[in-house]
Design a protein around this motif. Structure first.
Motif, mmCIF file in Angstrom:
data_model
loop_
_atom_site.group_PDB
_atom_site.id
_atom_site.type_symbol
_atom_site.label_atom_id
_atom_site.label_comp_id
_atom_site.label_asym_id
_atom_site.label_seq_id
_atom_site.Cartn_x
_atom_site.Cartn_y
_atom_site.Cartn_z
ATOM 1 N N ARG A 39 3.566 3.048 -11.963
ATOM 2 C CA ARG A 39 3.101 3.887 -13.064
ATOM 3 C C ARG A 39 1.745 4.480 -12.734
ATOM 4 N NH1 ARG A 39 4.210 -1.018 -17.271
ATOM 5 N NH2 ARG A 39 6.512 -0.977 -17.206
ATOM 6 N N LEU A 40 1.553 5.714 -13.116
ATOM 7 C CA LEU A 40 0.268 6.400 -12.994
ATOM 8 C C LEU A 40 -0.158 6.803 -14.394
ATOM 9 C CD1 LEU A 40 -1.971 7.726 -11.262
ATOM 10 C CD2 LEU A 40 -0.512 9.764 -11.113
ATOM 11 N N ASP A 41 -1.316 6.297 -14.823
ATOM 12 C CA ASP A 41 -1.788 6.519 -16.197
ATOM 13 C C ASP A 41 -0.744 6.109 -17.220
ATOM 14 O OD1 ASP A 41 -4.347 7.525 -15.544
ATOM 15 O OD2 ASP A 41 -3.498 9.504 -15.141
ATOM 16 N N GLY A 42 -0.035 5.033 -16.933
ATOM 17 C CA GLY A 42 0.940 4.499 -17.873
ATOM 18 C C GLY A 42 2.304 5.161 -17.844
ATOM 19 N N THR A 43 2.445 6.216 -17.046
ATOM 20 C CA THR A 43 3.710 6.956 -16.985
ATOM 21 C C THR A 43 4.430 6.646 -15.679
ATOM 22 O OG1 THR A 43 2.759 8.771 -18.283
ATOM 23 C CG2 THR A 43 4.764 9.250 -17.021
ATOM 24 N N PRO A 44 5.720 6.280 -15.730
ATOM 25 C CA PRO A 44 6.455 6.007 -14.485
ATOM 26 C C PRO A 44 6.414 7.199 -13.537
ATOM 27 C CG PRO A 44 7.717 5.244 -16.380
ATOM 28 C CD PRO A 44 6.555 6.030 -16.932
ATOM 29 N N VAL A 45 6.175 6.919 -12.268
ATOM 30 C CA VAL A 45 6.112 7.971 -11.249
ATOM 31 C C VAL A 45 7.514 8.471 -10.948
ATOM 32 C CG1 VAL A 45 5.586 8.435 -8.812
ATOM 33 C CG2 VAL A 45 3.970 7.124 -10.232
ATOM 34 N N ALA A 81 7.296 17.356 -7.558
ATOM 35 C CA ALA A 81 6.195 17.452 -8.521
ATOM 36 C C ALA A 81 5.587 16.085 -8.787
ATOM 37 C CB ALA A 81 6.689 18.082 -9.822
ATOM 38 N N GLY A 82 6.440 15.058 -8.917
ATOM 39 C CA GLY A 82 5.937 13.725 -9.208
ATOM 40 C C GLY A 82 5.119 13.160 -8.073
ATOM 41 N N LEU A 83 5.577 13.357 -6.838
ATOM 42 C CA LEU A 83 4.835 12.839 -5.683
ATOM 43 C C LEU A 83 3.542 13.618 -5.462
ATOM 44 C CD1 LEU A 83 7.740 12.078 -3.184
ATOM 45 C CD2 LEU A 83 6.287 10.438 -4.388
ATOM 46 N N THR A 84 3.543 14.916 -5.733
ATOM 47 C CA THR A 84 2.302 15.683 -5.625
ATOM 48 C C THR A 84 1.277 15.165 -6.618
ATOM 49 O OG1 THR A 84 3.451 17.668 -4.852
ATOM 50 C CG2 THR A 84 1.272 17.972 -5.820
ATOM 51 N N MET A 129 0.828 -1.209 0.000
ATOM 52 C CA MET A 129 0.000 0.000 0.000
ATOM 53 C C MET A 129 0.860 1.256 0.000
ATOM 54 S SD MET A 129 -3.253 -0.972 2.446
ATOM 55 C CE MET A 129 -2.281 -1.754 3.741
ATOM 56 N N ARG A 130 1.957 1.224 0.723
ATOM 57 C CA ARG A 130 2.840 2.398 0.760
ATOM 58 C C ARG A 130 3.545 2.600 -0.571
ATOM 59 N NH1 ARG A 130 6.526 2.296 5.979
ATOM 60 N NH2 ARG A 130 6.961 4.428 5.241
ATOM 61 N N LEU A 131 3.832 1.522 -1.284
ATOM 62 C CA LEU A 131 4.385 1.646 -2.631
ATOM 63 C C LEU A 131 3.358 2.281 -3.573
ATOM 64 C CD1 LEU A 131 6.204 -1.786 -3.078
ATOM 65 C CD2 LEU A 131 7.300 0.451 -2.902
ATOM 66 N N LEU A 132 2.121 1.830 -3.479
ATOM 67 C CA LEU A 132 1.075 2.336 -4.361
ATOM 68 C C LEU A 132 0.779 3.812 -4.118
ATOM 69 C CD1 LEU A 132 -1.408 -0.674 -4.177
ATOM 70 C CD2 LEU A 132 -0.140 0.055 -6.212
ATOM 71 N N SER A 133 0.923 4.261 -2.876
ATOM 72 C CA SER A 133 0.575 5.639 -2.532
ATOM 73 C C SER A 133 1.782 6.576 -2.497
ATOM 74 C CB SER A 133 -0.139 5.670 -1.176
ATOM 75 O OG SER A 133 0.690 5.131 -0.160
ATOM 76 N N GLY A 134 2.960 6.069 -2.803
ATOM 77 C CA GLY A 134 4.140 6.924 -2.864
ATOM 78 C C GLY A 134 4.880 7.086 -1.565
ATOM 79 N N GLY A 135 4.461 6.385 -0.520
ATOM 80 C CA GLY A 135 5.181 6.464 0.746
ATOM 81 C C GLY A 135 6.523 5.766 0.706
ATOM 82 N N LEU A 136 6.654 4.802 -0.183
ATOM 83 C CA LEU A 136 7.916 4.107 -0.425
ATOM 84 C C LEU A 136 8.189 4.094 -1.923
ATOM 85 C CD1 LEU A 136 7.496 0.945 1.872
ATOM 86 C CD2 LEU A 136 8.884 2.978 2.359
ATOM 87 N N GLN A 137 9.457 4.059 -2.283
ATOM 88 C CA GLN A 137 9.853 3.960 -3.680
ATOM 89 C C GLN A 137 10.338 2.541 -3.955
ATOM 90 O OE1 GLN A 137 12.745 6.845 -4.906
ATOM 91 N NE2 GLN A 137 12.985 5.997 -6.966
ATOM 92 N N PRO A 138 9.864 1.903 -5.018
ATOM 93 C CA PRO A 138 10.316 0.538 -5.304
ATOM 94 C C PRO A 138 11.833 0.456 -5.414
ATOM 95 C CG PRO A 138 8.485 1.138 -6.735
ATOM 96 C CD PRO A 138 8.910 2.388 -6.024
ATOM 97 N N GLY A 139 12.397 -0.613 -4.837
ATOM 98 C CA GLY A 139 13.830 -0.834 -4.996
ATOM 99 C C GLY A 139 14.153 -1.402 -6.362
ATOM 100 N N SER A 140 13.165 -2.052 -6.980
ATOM 101 C CA SER A 140 13.282 -2.559 -8.340
ATOM 102 C C SER A 140 11.934 -2.423 -9.007
ATOM 103 C CB SER A 140 13.722 -4.026 -8.337
ATOM 104 O OG SER A 140 12.816 -4.837 -7.609
ATOM 105 N N GLY A 141 11.918 -2.426 -10.333
ATOM 106 C CA GLY A 141 10.678 -2.218 -11.047
ATOM 107 C C GLY A 141 10.208 -0.787 -10.911
ATOM 108 N N GLU A 142 8.913 -0.567 -11.180
ATOM 109 C CA GLU A 142 8.416 0.809 -11.131
ATOM 110 C C GLU A 142 6.924 0.861 -10.859
ATOM 111 O OE1 GLU A 142 9.485 2.368 -14.931
ATOM 112 O OE2 GLU A 142 7.820 1.393 -15.984
#
Length: 273
Positions: free
Chosen positions: A63-69, A74-77, A48-61
């Motif tokens: 995406r919001l609307d198909g675009t990597p976060v 600005a990106g987290l906002t 859940m914290r990965l999905l909401s931006g509280g944590l950043q993936p250590g691998s992989g990514e």
């Protein structure tokens, strides 16, 4: 359907610890109800914290609307305007003196005009059926009221995706039903809802899609199919829901035809919901 939010090959490990999640792939589609299931320590909170931006993936990514976060300001906002997380204990989220002040905090932080903030607060309080608590000090709220106030604070951000950690935990049956009615109302207004829970019966009743966290990884798919798999649930440390269990009992005693749309079939589960 194009996903709103998507994890692609995502993994995460806390400092000096083993990987909690590895190679996670799943998408949150608009208008779908997604449930996250797994035993304590399986990685639900991390997910859940990965999905909401509280944590950043250590691998992989992510995406919001198909675009990597992007994990700059600005990106987290952008992400947190679209995705809101409500934690399990409302006391970890409520901090202002009154309900109105708490619910207005997020919209005010976005720099919205005062008229827009008031409109969002009014709408969120109405959606959670707590308009009458607007001026109530948060420390005088009951547990169920605090749950609703915490969710209202997230709803006031007008998120496209609302993630709830064990939202029915600690509520009596009437409180649970009222909350589920509220979530149905939010979905009808266009909010996509994700719920983490240990309650498999609730998940079967409520969810369209499921992500089941097991030691072997995350299984993702239609809830009616995944949650009727006793081996998958056992591997995740979860008990089988009553509907598939009743179906298996009846079939084992030749009381239900193998191809009958009885309890436990995807058709029956979908109709029950």
């Amino acid at each position: 359907m194009n996903p709103l939010v998507e994890l692609a090959g995502a993994g995460y490990a806390y400092e000096d610890g083993p990987a909690v999640l590895t190679g996670v792939d799943f998408a949150i589609a608009e208008g779908r109800a997604l449930v996250l299931l797994g035993r304590n320590g399986s990685g639900k909170t991390t997910l859940m914290r990965l999905l909401s931006g509280g944590l950043q993936p250590g691998s992989g990514e992510l995406r919001l609307d198909g675009t990597p976060v992007r994990y700059d300001r600005a990106g987290l906002t952008r992400l947190r305007t679209a995705v809101q997380l409500v934690v399990q204990d409302p006391d970890d989220q409520l901090f202002a003196a009154s309900v109105e002040q708490d619910v207005s905090f997020g919209p005010m932080n976005l720099g919205l005009p005062a008229e827009e903030v008031r409109a969002r607060v009014d709408s969120a309080l109405a959606a959670l059926d707590i308009t009458g608590l607007r001026d109530r000090p948060t420390h005088l709220l009951s547990y169920g009221q605090r749950k609703r106030a915490a969710i209202a604070g997230a709803v006031a951000m007008a998120p496209r995706v609302l993630i709830l950690d064990e939202p029915t935990a600690g509520l009596d049956p009437d409180g649970q039903e009222r909350l589920l009615d509220t979530l149905a109302g939010l979905r009808s207004r266009g909010t996509t809802v994700v719920m983490a829970t240990h309650d498999v019966d609730l998940a079967v009743r409520w969810a369209d899609d499921a992500a089941v966290l097991t030691p072997a990884g995350v299984r993702f798919g239609p809830a009616a199919r995944l949650l009727a798999d006793p081996d998958l649930l056992a591997g995740a440390g979860l008990r089988q829901a009553w509907s598939p269990a009743v179906a298996a009992f009846l079939r084992a005693r030749d009381l239900l035809a193998p191809d009958a749309p009885g309890p436990g079939t995807p058709e029956a589960l979908a109709a029950w919901r």
